[in-house]
Design an enzyme around this catalytic site. Structure first.
Site, mmCIF file in Angstrom:
data_model
loop_
_atom_site.group_PDB
_atom_site.id
_atom_site.type_symbol
_atom_site.label_atom_id
_atom_site.label_comp_id
_atom_site.label_asym_id
_atom_site.label_seq_id
_atom_site.Cartn_x
_atom_site.Cartn_y
_atom_site.Cartn_z
ATOM 1 N N LYS A 280 0.940 -1.039 0.020
ATOM 2 C CA LYS A 280 -0.107 0.175 0.032
ATOM 3 C C LYS A 280 0.824 1.278 0.026
ATOM 4 O O LYS A 280 1.781 1.386 0.844
ATOM 5 C CB LYS A 280 -0.940 -0.086 1.152
ATOM 6 C CG LYS A 280 -1.595 1.288 1.513
ATOM 7 C CD LYS A 280 -2.392 1.097 2.797
ATOM 8 C CE LYS A 280 -2.985 2.449 3.024
ATOM 9 N NZ LYS A 280 -3.888 2.470 4.602
ATOM 10 N N ASP A 285 -2.459 10.222 3.762
ATOM 11 C CA ASP A 285 -3.976 9.883 3.858
ATOM 12 C C ASP A 285 -4.499 10.963 4.875
ATOM 13 O O ASP A 285 -4.432 10.636 6.095
ATOM 14 C CB ASP A 285 -3.806 8.365 4.674
ATOM 15 C CG ASP A 285 -5.358 7.967 4.972
ATOM 16 O OD1 ASP A 285 -6.436 8.576 4.626
ATOM 17 O OD2 ASP A 285 -5.557 6.956 5.437
ATOM 18 N N LYS A 292 -9.863 12.756 8.643
ATOM 19 C CA LYS A 292 -9.418 12.625 9.895
ATOM 20 C C LYS A 292 -9.180 13.606 10.937
ATOM 21 O O LYS A 292 -9.244 14.677 10.363
ATOM 22 C CB LYS A 292 -7.921 11.819 9.745
ATOM 23 C CG LYS A 292 -7.712 10.656 9.023
ATOM 24 C CD LYS A 292 -6.373 10.135 9.022
ATOM 25 C CE LYS A 292 -6.262 8.913 8.508
ATOM 26 N NZ LYS A 292 -6.800 7.459 9.084
ATOM 27 N N ASP A 303 1.603 6.424 5.336
ATOM 28 C CA ASP A 303 0.772 5.638 4.909
ATOM 29 C C ASP A 303 1.255 4.888 3.417
ATOM 30 O O ASP A 303 0.513 4.155 2.962
ATOM 31 C CB ASP A 303 -0.743 6.383 4.572
ATOM 32 C CG ASP A 303 -1.595 5.282 5.097
ATOM 33 O OD1 ASP A 303 -1.694 4.329 5.526
ATOM 34 O OD2 ASP A 303 -2.943 5.644 4.460
ATOM 35 N N ASP A 362 -12.175 7.081 4.616
ATOM 36 C CA ASP A 362 -10.803 6.716 5.149
ATOM 37 C C ASP A 362 -10.207 5.272 5.032
ATOM 38 O O ASP A 362 -9.316 4.930 5.330
ATOM 39 C CB ASP A 362 -10.797 7.247 6.545
ATOM 40 C CG ASP A 362 -9.466 7.607 7.358
ATOM 41 O OD1 ASP A 362 -8.526 7.381 6.364
ATOM 42 O OD2 ASP A 362 -9.283 7.630 8.470
ATOM 43 N N GLU A 364 -9.257 3.513 2.637
ATOM 44 C CA GLU A 364 -8.922 3.550 1.297
ATOM 45 C C GLU A 364 -7.834 2.492 0.998
ATOM 46 O O GLU A 364 -7.645 2.082 -0.126
ATOM 47 C CB GLU A 364 -8.377 5.069 1.133
ATOM 48 C CG GLU A 364 -6.995 5.358 1.562
ATOM 49 C CD GLU A 364 -6.999 5.024 2.970
ATOM 50 O OE1 GLU A 364 -7.628 5.298 3.800
ATOM 51 O OE2 GLU A 364 -5.447 4.961 3.294
ATOM 52 N N ARG A 366 -7.780 -0.720 1.751
ATOM 53 C CA ARG A 366 -8.267 -1.786 1.148
ATOM 54 C C ARG A 366 -8.639 -1.627 -0.372
ATOM 55 O O ARG A 366 -8.797 -2.537 -0.937
ATOM 56 C CB ARG A 366 -9.219 -2.448 2.216
ATOM 57 C CG ARG A 366 -10.297 -1.552 2.416
ATOM 58 C CD ARG A 366 -11.252 -1.697 3.550
ATOM 59 N NE ARG A 366 -10.592 -1.350 4.877
ATOM 60 C CZ ARG A 366 -11.122 -1.525 6.114
ATOM 61 N NH1 ARG A 366 -12.153 -2.092 6.137
ATOM 62 N NH2 ARG A 366 -10.352 -1.069 7.041
HETATM 63 N N1 BES Z 1 -3.873 4.583 7.015
HETATM 64 C C1 BES Z 1 -4.778 4.241 7.909
HETATM 65 C C2 BES Z 1 -4.563 3.210 9.161
HETATM 66 C C3 BES Z 1 -3.466 3.783 10.144
HETATM 67 C C4 BES Z 1 -3.996 4.208 11.352
HETATM 68 C C5 BES Z 1 -2.225 3.464 9.852
HETATM 69 C C6 BES Z 1 -3.200 4.742 12.315
HETATM 70 C C7 BES Z 1 -1.457 3.945 11.095
HETATM 71 C C8 BES Z 1 -1.871 4.604 12.058
HETATM 72 C C9 BES Z 1 -6.123 3.634 7.282
HETATM 73 O O1 BES Z 1 -6.243 4.138 5.882
HETATM 74 C C10 BES Z 1 -7.647 4.061 8.088
HETATM 75 O O2 BES Z 1 -7.627 5.182 8.042
HETATM 76 N N2 BES Z 1 -8.097 3.278 8.369
HETATM 77 C C11 BES Z 1 -9.298 3.253 9.266
HETATM 78 C C12 BES Z 1 -10.073 2.372 8.914
HETATM 79 C C13 BES Z 1 -11.708 2.605 9.686
HETATM 80 C C14 BES Z 1 -12.209 3.883 8.767
HETATM 81 C C15 BES Z 1 -12.588 1.529 9.050
HETATM 82 C C16 BES Z 1 -8.776 3.384 10.733
HETATM 83 O O3 BES Z 1 -8.309 2.344 10.867
HETATM 84 O O4 BES Z 1 -9.586 3.905 11.490
HETATM 85 ZN ZN ZN Z 2 -4.540 4.731 4.992
HETATM 86 ZN ZN ZN Z 3 -7.407 6.135 5.764
#
Ligand code: BES
Ligand code: ZN
Ligand code: ZN
Length: 515
Positions: A280, A285, A292, A303, A362, A364, A366
């Site tokens: 990825k 992000d 966020k 990210d 967010d 994104e 996946r």
């Molecule tokens: N890039 C983030 C995941 C992340 C969070 C990486 C903290 C490093 C530190 C990912 O794209 C994301 O935002 N995931 C969300 C998913 C949710 C919306 C289902 C998350 O983990 O909150």
């Molecule tokens: Zn992300």
């Molecule tokens: Zn995200």
């Protein structure tokens, strides 16, 4: 802006310790050693008994990564001796040595040293493999010296006083030198790849975006002789990679899918790749329309660490010469809110043909991965491994020491866990599968892209699993381990390069099995 990396020249020298002429001679000492180990008798004698005295006085305890520097040590020709703690003898692991070498190199650096001799392994029990020891020491020293200082004026670089350091592993026994040398060479290549990954991963979002990452990959391919193909947004559109396109739609920097091919000797015959490694690479992000919160959002430049790790892995392969066919895939996009962004409620027809209802922009990672995984599946490889900073839930579950490991194949899972032990990139297995997939069902599309708060990492993995068919596949969630803001004696802050040596060790194991 990428500054030229500091250079570390690694070598192995057959020599007696007391004959070292280095600026610093680093010697390894276990915790709770009431007496000096006999390996150091001659050295201690030449140092007028200074080392033994300090240990006896208890001023130096030998805790892991503890250091004491001694000056003018008796009749010795080295300028300094660094006592370096290895912790308790019965707790010794390869990673202890790797870290100790990092600590030695970083401490030497603050002294402005050019020539460092490492004698950290001298008291290590014979059951440890000498090639692995050489590798761990080289990895520690090379990776330990990396710091992200590309935007600091050169004269303010507190730690970059040695642009070039010659690090020599000192070994008195002829029989051991060759084995240590072999490992040292491999360790140097692997840690350089890790540093290369960190160099790219540390770049901020205003410098690194999907197109510039693709150009960088092309540069790496020219330098290493890899094949490189970049799919631009227009081609992605023609191919139907609509999930990657959706995520990148809000940014002026358009998405890319980067494909790198390494075809080792003796692997030319097999058309299908042995392994496809997918990473990825969200260059930033923000969360997109599902924005966020502001706090710590700057860390979301990391990210892209999964994709950067894939780039590092691929860049090392031509030097390591594994007899394998390996494909690296890096889907890259920038997730920003704007009038062109994808939105909650959108339904995307992905490259696989499956439709996905977007409920949170967010989630994104996946999305871009599902197109890349479906593309990987079409190549019918022996295995697919993906690395992604995928979920905050994984950070909550495992913290910052272990990455989450999900797999549909026990043998692949085992091989990766062994590679984790060898590399020191720690993995912890987590569950996924049909039960978790239930949470990813949409009422109006094949899937939705979020599955509720419960088991957030496991449901994300279940989503990805829908795009790999029956191919043995492992997903590594590196959200907690890809970057750090806590410096250690053996490494600085920023991107860690997690996953590079892990996957290289896995591939090394695979090529041994094949060969
Ligand atoms: N890039 C983030 C995941 C992340 C969070 C990486 C903290 C490093 C530190 C990912 O794209 C994301 O935002 N995931 C969300 C998913 C949710 C919306 C289902 C998350 O983990 O909150
Ligand atoms: Zn992300
Ligand atoms: Zn995200």
């Amino acid at each position: 802006m990428m500054r030229k990396p500091k250079r570390t020249i690694m070598q192995v020298k057959k020599d007696q310790l007391h004959q070292s002429q280095a600026d610093v001679l680093a010697v390894g000492i276990f915790q709770d050693a009431s007496r000096l180990p006999s390996d150091y008798t001659a050295l201690n004698k030449a140092a007028d008994g200074l080392i033994g005295k300090i240990i006896k006085m208890g001023d130096f305890k030998g805790k892991a990564n503890e250091t004491t520097v001694l000056y003018s040590p008796g009749k010795l020709s080295c300028k300094r001796i660094m006592l370096l703690g290895l912790g308790k003898k019965d707790k010794l692991e390869l990673s202890t040595l790797r870290q100790a070498a990092g600590t030695a190199a970083r401490t030497a650096e603050t002294l402005g040293v050019v020539h460092l001799d490492l004698a950290l392994h001298i008291p290590v029990p014979a059951k440890f493999d000498l090639e692995r020891i050489g590798q761990a020491l080289a990895e520690g020293a090379v990776a330990g010296r990396y710091d992200y200082q590309d935007y600091l004026p050169a004269n303010k670089e507190k730690n970059a006083t040695s642009p070039l350091m010659r690090v020599s592993i000192i070994e008195p026994k002829t029989s051991a030198v060759l084995k240590i040398k072999r490992g040292c060479k491999i360790g140097q290549i692997m840690a350089q790849a890790q540093n290369q990954t960190r160099m790219v991963a540390n770049m901020p979002g205003n410098e690194l975006n999907p197109p510039s990452l693709a150009r960088l990959a092309q540069k790496v391919s020219r330098q290493t002789g890899l094949k490189c193909k970049v799919f631009h947004d227009r081609q992605l559109d023609e191919m139907g990679m609509n999930a990657i396109l959706a995520v990148g739609a809000g940014s002026a920097s358009k998405p890319r899918l980067i494909r790198l091919d390494y075809q080792g000797r003796a692997s030319r015959a097999n058309k299908n790749p042995d392994v496809v490694v997918v990473g990825k690479a969200i260059t930033f992000d923000s969360g997109g329309i599902s924005l966020k919160p502001g706090a710590n959002m700057e860390a979301m430049k990391f990210d892209k660490c999964g994709g950067c790790a894939v780039l590092g892995v691929m860049s090392a392969l031509s030097s390591l010469k594994f007899p394998l066919h390996v494909v690296g895939l890096i889907p890259s996009a920038e997730n920003l809110p704007s009038h062109t962004s994808y939105r909650p409620g959108d339904i995307v027809r992905t490259y696989s043909g499956k439709t996905v209802e977007v409920q949170n922009t967010d989630a994104e990672g996946r999305m871009i991965l599902c197109d890349a995984l479906a593309y990987a599946q079409k190549m019918k490889p022996g295995a697919i491994i993906d690395m992604a900073t995928l979920t905050g839930a994984c950070v909550i579950a495992l913290g910052t020491h272990h990455a989450g490991l999900f797999s549909n194949n026990d043998s692949l899972c085992d091989q990766l866990r062994q590679a984790a032990d060898r590399s020191g990139d720690c993995l912890w297995p987590l569950p996924s599968g049909p039960d978790y997939l239930e949470q990813m069902r949409s009422k109006i599309a094949d899937l939705r892209n979020i599955g509720g708060r419960e088991g957030g990492s496991c449901t994300a993995a279940a989503f990805l699993g829908e795009f790999v068919g029956n191919i043995p596949w492992a997903h590594i969630d590196i959200a907690g381990v890809s970057d750090t803001n806590k410096s250690k004696p053996y490494r600085g802050v920023g991107a860690t390069g997690f996953g590079v040596r892990l996957v290289l060790e896995y591939l090394r194991g695979l090529s041994k099995k094949k060969g």
